[in-house]
Design an enzyme around this catalytic site. Structure first.
Site, PDB file in Angstrom:
ATOM      1  CG  HIS A 101       0.421 -11.996  29.477  1.00 51.48           C
ATOM      2  ND1 HIS A 101       1.078 -11.816  30.913  1.00 51.48           N
ATOM      3  CD2 HIS A 101       0.993 -11.759  28.725  1.00 51.48           C
ATOM      4  CE1 HIS A 101       2.391 -11.615  30.502  1.00 51.48           C
ATOM      5  NE2 HIS A 101       2.328 -11.940  29.352  1.00 51.48           N
ATOM      6  CG  ASP A 104      -0.988 -13.970  33.604  1.00 52.85           C
ATOM      7  OD1 ASP A 104      -0.705 -14.594  33.285  1.00 52.85           O
ATOM      8  OD2 ASP A 104      -0.863 -12.377  33.142  1.00 52.85           O
TER       9      ASP A 104
END
Length: 440
Positions: A101, A104
């Site tokens: 993501h 992340d």
């Protein structure tokens, strides 16, 4: 920079007789299965979020892990340290792909401008890491569910300004995925659902979600992204009811908005469990609908009503899953991403390797068993026999639209039809599958 996993060189294949917990017993990347290297069949990926972002916190306790990149410090410097460790892990584990993501890999920052600037810097870092390691990006996505602004959803939010912020994240994450050579872009509706119908306009939210997905497709073509767009179904959690409930539900949604030729599915095992389906069912359904794209390989707990995201360890379950995938021609742009995390009590850093090694061995053995099933052909033969009547003149006339309901009623009476039920032989077929699983 000093290695984080300094007690390990690389995980290597040592065969089924090995007792080394940091070696593969079944996953041999170069082993040929049905004429293709095992690595090319399985297309393993490790995920950034559970592996490097989760700190071991749960609803009843604070973070239990001691990860250097999760300590207080300058956000971008910590993100770069996390990338160092992540690519060390990918290299030592021998996974050809990874997934992320946006937040992340990059600090979200306090504004859209900070978010975009931070992400741009980290994309350059990731590009260099990919070039150095040879590890590729299976898919990227945007986290449009964690920040409090997304409490009522992203694309389905009652506030169009939140919708617009989410659009910015998706544009940025898709363009990053494109720049990094990602083979897919995933859309998971983390909070695209509702808690109560008392404050929800279902028609309005469905229209919003449909328009958002149409814009995603438009942007994909605008920037020339050649990868596959994937929706990941999930029935509930964090919301009570999510609009992408399961594979069949997503198909209906895609048909409504004319997107069934543009978007495929990323099927997760644990989400199938939450929807009351088997993993096998969801994979077979996606394939039957022409929507199969990729897999989040994990497992849930049938006795728990939430996403436990454990590593897959059932060869029995996954052999049938791999059988369906092989029958359908295998992966194209997709792969097996381990959307799984170690348990909160697994605090040793090498537990990350144990979890992934076991999962990779599980899927490798499942692949080999599925290949035997394909080569033997007995299951396919039994199914073909069961439906052979549909190859008859009557069956073909029905399927080709050459007979109406009234025509069939007339045919049945004129031919004095008296069909007799034929056994489905379920028990015999279950024994046959066990033969593939357990007989050498």
């Amino acid at each position: 920079m000093q290695a984080y996993f300094d007690q390990l060189d690389r995980v290597r294949y040592e065969g089924s007789k090995s007792s080394n917990p940091l070696a593969f017993r079944h996953y041999n990347p170069d082993e040929l299965v049905l004429g293709k290297r095992m690595e090319e069949h399985l297309r393993f990926a490790a995920c950034y979020w559970h592996t490097f972002c989760w700190n071991g916190a749960d609803m009843f306790g604070v973070g239990a892990f001691n990860r250097p990149w999760q300590q207080p410090g300058e956000a971008l410097a910590l993100a770069k340290r996390k990338a160092d460790v992540a690519f060390e892990f990918f290299h030592k584990l021998h996974v050809p792909f990874y997934c992320f993501h946006d937040v992340d890999v990059s600090p979200e920052g306090a504004s859209l401008k900070e978010y975009i600037n931070n992400f741009a810097q980290m994309v350059d870092v990731l590009a260099a890491k990919q070039e150095e390691s040879g590890v590729k990006l299976l898919w990227g996505t945007a986290n449009c569910f964690t920040n409090p602004r997304y409490g009522a959803g992203a694309a389905t939010n009652p506030d169009p300004e939140v919708f617009s912020w989410a659009a910015t994240q998706v544009v940025t994450a898709m363009e990053a995925t494109h720049k990094l050579g990602g083979e897919n872009y995933v859309l998971w509706g983390g909070r695209e659902g509702y808690e109560t119908l008392l404050n929800t306009d279902l028609r309005q939210e469905r229209e919003q979600l449909g328009r958002f997905m149409q814009m995603v497709v438009e942007h994909k073509h605008k920037i020339g992204f050649q990868g596959t767009l994937l929706i990941e179904p999930k029935p509930q959690e964090p919301t009570k009811h999510q609009y992408d409930y399961d594979a069949a539900t997503v198909y209906g949604f895609l048909k409504q908005f004319g997107l069934e030729k543009e978007i495929k599915l990323n099927i997760e095992a644990n989400h199938a469990t939450l929807a009351g389906h088997s993993f096998h069912h969801e994979i077979a359904t996606a394939i039957a609908l022409g929507l199969f794209g990729s897999v989040d390989a994990n497992r849930g707990d049938a006795q728990l009503g939430w996403d436990t995201d454990q590593f897959p360890n059932s060869v029995e379950e996954n052999a049938l899953v791999m059988y369906e995938i092989l029958k359908a021609g295998g992966f194209t742009t997709g792969g097996l991403n381990f959307d799984a995390k170690v348990r909160r009590q697994s605090t040793d850093k090498y537990d990350l390797f144990y979890g992934h090694i076991g999962a990779m061995d599980t899927m490798a053995l499942a692949l080999k068993i599925a290949a035997r099933m394909i080569e033997d052909g007995e299951l396919d033969k039994r199914i073909a026999q069961r439906y052979s009547g549909w190859n008859s003149e009557l069956g073909q006339q029905i399927l080709k639209g050459q007979m109406s309901l009234a025509d069939l009623a007339k045919y049945a009476q004129e031919h004095n039809l008296s069909p007799v039920h034929q056994s489905g032989r379920q028990e015999q077929l279950e024994n046959l599958v066990n033969h593939y699983l357990f007989d050498k």
